[in-house]
Design an enzyme around this catalytic site. Structure first.
Site: not given
Ligand code: ATP
Ligand code: MG
Length: 575
Positions: A47, A274, A284
């Site tokens: 995102e 994760r 984030k």
């Molecule tokens: P948010 O949705 O709260 O803004 P997010 O960290 O989930 O934060 P995204 O942009 O949705 O951010 O993440 C993009 C991809 O990265 C998703 O598929 C998510 O599963 C993966 N991802 C995010 N954080 C991690 C992590 N700590 N370890 C592994 N994969 C991650």
């Protein structure tokens, strides 16, 4: 610090021979059985509401890595831009830069969920026509109340039994902007008594009268994550939709949505654990707070766990990929020790970074028996790990700088560096003896050391005629270049800042940045290019700052110390 052989590193922890894990095994089995016609199409769906961090790197290495390893494998970069209030083109751009920098390539497969807004809307009409979705007038608070709890069944919305015609009419009017934010939602018609909360008639669309960074004011109706995500995956023909474990409970909804729609493709959702990293926050939302409140200098502050921050800190893409491969992919949430990340960059830079001499906290040394005005050009090895890196010339002269902490007037037992009357070797040069001190009359502080050299002890890069226990680094005063050096440490002083209740900002490490000015570097560093990486002998790995250094002013960021200083101080404490 303090040992002459600080160049060697401990043996590396075991690294799997070729990357394999349950996700890769499952995909290999699917290819064998001919599922999805034997194809592999993954996606990385950030995102654009912040910069990518080291957790995202794990997901990038997994998704793009799997695509690379499989013949005809493809990985899409898809911006999951369905929440316009928090998203921005700055993030869209930084995400592309960071994925590319990590060494991955999406070719022409870059997409935006917002490209599918019209399609998503039409699939929603399909759901309504089949009685699988309805417009609900409950407020967000009422929806929560009606939803129940895991052990308490939910209650059906009074609007659940609206006719298809009424739902179509209301949904059109929602799109047309007739209703206020929060007044209506489109909900899936599933089961308010399901033990899985996510199946209790989840919202598919909500009204948000906010402009979108790509579609402008065209929409005031935005799809919810679960709906947009599953349908986007199916539209793109994704075969394996890899996400983190929190989404395991969303999988029945993912499948339910795709089972209702006339899209021939049904991707398989696979969940993995994760990355959680010690001493690090990977939220984030909180990282944005650090940026907005000026706690750090920006998303690329070298203390940030972002890809941009790690890059400015001096991390290499290779070291981040090696880290991701080392931690592997599992189904169990755990905490990865940040020292493993630091180990990975040390290991990489040990092979590639040229060695140089840099005195961070200088004290002057005058060699009384070396003629004034004379310069001797000494040979120095650029990288003992890489013979091809060759040798360079290092000017030696009468006045030098050494590290202030390499001299002690009253040394404890076992101190093998310079002391009054004692000897030490200058790296690539001579053994010197301290024969006098110049002190500030007022403070009594040592300002200058008077030394003599033994002319028969020139070592160069080869034979040593006589041994002393300590070897220290030095820089010739007349040839030195001045620099600012920024010593970075962990941003948080507790192991799991993400678990903190209350004010997590009290957990910030007050010593995460120490700025040293007036550091003295060997002359070969005068032309260091922004981003260039070096080993400052006995000090650590450093990277020429690429961001806020003024022209003509050298600034170096410390990437990592030569050894894990936290492990050392922890073991000392336990003694
Ligand atoms: P948010 O949705 O709260 O803004 P997010 O960290 O989930 O934060 P995204 O942009 O949705 O951010 O993440 C993009 C991809 O990265 C998703 O598929 C998510 O599963 C993966 N991802 C995010 N954080 C991690 C992590 N700590 N370890 C592994 N994969 C991650
Ligand atoms: Mg997310």
């Amino acid at each position: 610090m303090g040992h002459e052989d600080a160049h060697s590193n401990p043996a590396p922890p075991p690294q799997p021979a070729g990357p394999t894990d349950f996700v890769r095994d499952l995909i290999a089995a699917d290819r064998l059985s001919g599922k999805h016609d034997g194809r592999v199409i993954t996606r990385f769906p950030p995102e654009p509401n912040g910069y990518l961090h080291i957790g995202h790197a794990k997901s990038i290495c997994l998704n793009f890595g799997i695509a690379q390893e499989n013949p005809d494998g493809v990985c899409h970069l898809r911006f999951d831009d369905t929440n316009p209030a928090r998203e921005d083109v700055e993030y869209v751009n930084s995400i592309q830069e960071d994925v590319r920098w990590l060494g991955f390539n999406w070719a022409d497969k870059m997409f935006y969920a917002s490209d599918y807004f019209e399609k998503l809307y039409h699939y929603a009409l399909h759901l309504i026509r089949n009685g699988k979705a309805y417009v609900c007038d409950l407020s967000p608070e009422e929806m929560i109340e009606y939803r129940g709890a895991p052990t308490i069944p939910g209650r059906e919305s009074p609007f659940r039994n609206r006719s298809v015609e009424e739902n179509l009419d209301l949904f059109h009017r929602m799109r047309a902007g007739e209703f206020a934010d929060g007044s209506h939602t489109l909900r899936a018609n599933i089961d308010m008594t399901s033990p899985n909360i996510h199946l209790r008639d989840p919202a598919l669309y909500r009204i948000r009268k906010v402009d979108h960074h790509r579609t402008g004011a065209a929409w005031c109706l935005y799809p919810m994550y679960d709906y947009a995500h599953s349908v986007s995956d199916a539209i793109e023909g994704i075969t394996h939709s890899i996400c983190t474990l929190e989404f395991e409970v969303h999988r029945p909804l993912y499948d339910w949505i795709l089972n209702q729609l006339p899209i021939p493709h049904h991707p398989q959702q696979i969940e993995f654990a994760r990355l959680n990293l010690s001493y690090t926050l990977l939220s984030k939302r909180k990282l944005l707070q650090l940026v907005e409140e000026g706690v750090v200098s920006g998303w690329d502050d070298p203390r940030m766990p972002t890809i941009a921050g790690l890059r400015r800190r001096g991390y290499t893409p290779e070291s981040i990929r090696a880290f991701c491969s080392r931690i592997g992919v599992t189904k169990f949430n755990g905490l990865t020790d940040i020292s493993l990340l630091e180990f990975s960059v040390r290991e990489d830079l040990n092979k590639t970074a040229p060695r140089v001499m840099a005195v961070l906290r200088p004290i002057r040394v005058v060699i009384e028996n070396f003629p004034e005005g004379e310069v001797e050009e000494l040979d120095a090895i650029n990288n003992p790990e890489d013979p091809a890196a060759g040798v360079r010339k290092l000017p030696f002269s009468r006045v030098l700088y050494i590290e202030a902490e390499d001299f002690l007037e009253n040394p404890p037992k076992g101190f093998f560096r310079l002391t009054p009357g004692g000897e030490v070797r200058l790296r690539y040069a001579y053994i010197i003896r301290c024969v006098g001190l110049v002190k500030d009359p007022a403070s009594g502080q040592v300002q200058e050391l008077r030394c003599t050299l033994d002319p028969n002890t020139h070592s160069g890069t080869g034979h040593v005629q006589r041994k002393v226990k300590g070897t220290i680094h030095w820089v010739s005063e007349a040839h030195a270049v001045d620099a600012e050096v920024r010593l970075y440490d962990r941003l948080f002083h507790v192991e799991t800042p993400g678990d903190a209740e209350g004010d997590w900002k009290t957990l910030l490490n007050p010593h995460s940045l120490q700025t040293l000015t007036g550091c003295k570097l060997e002359p070969s560093l005068a032309g260091a290019k922004p981003g260039a990486r070096y080993q400052f002998e006995r000090q650590g790995y450093f990277c020429a700052n690429s961001s806020d250094a003024k022209p003509g002013k050298l600034v170096f960021n410390r990437t990592v110390t030569l050894r894990d200083s936290w492990a050392k101080s922890a073991s000392q404490k336990s003694k």
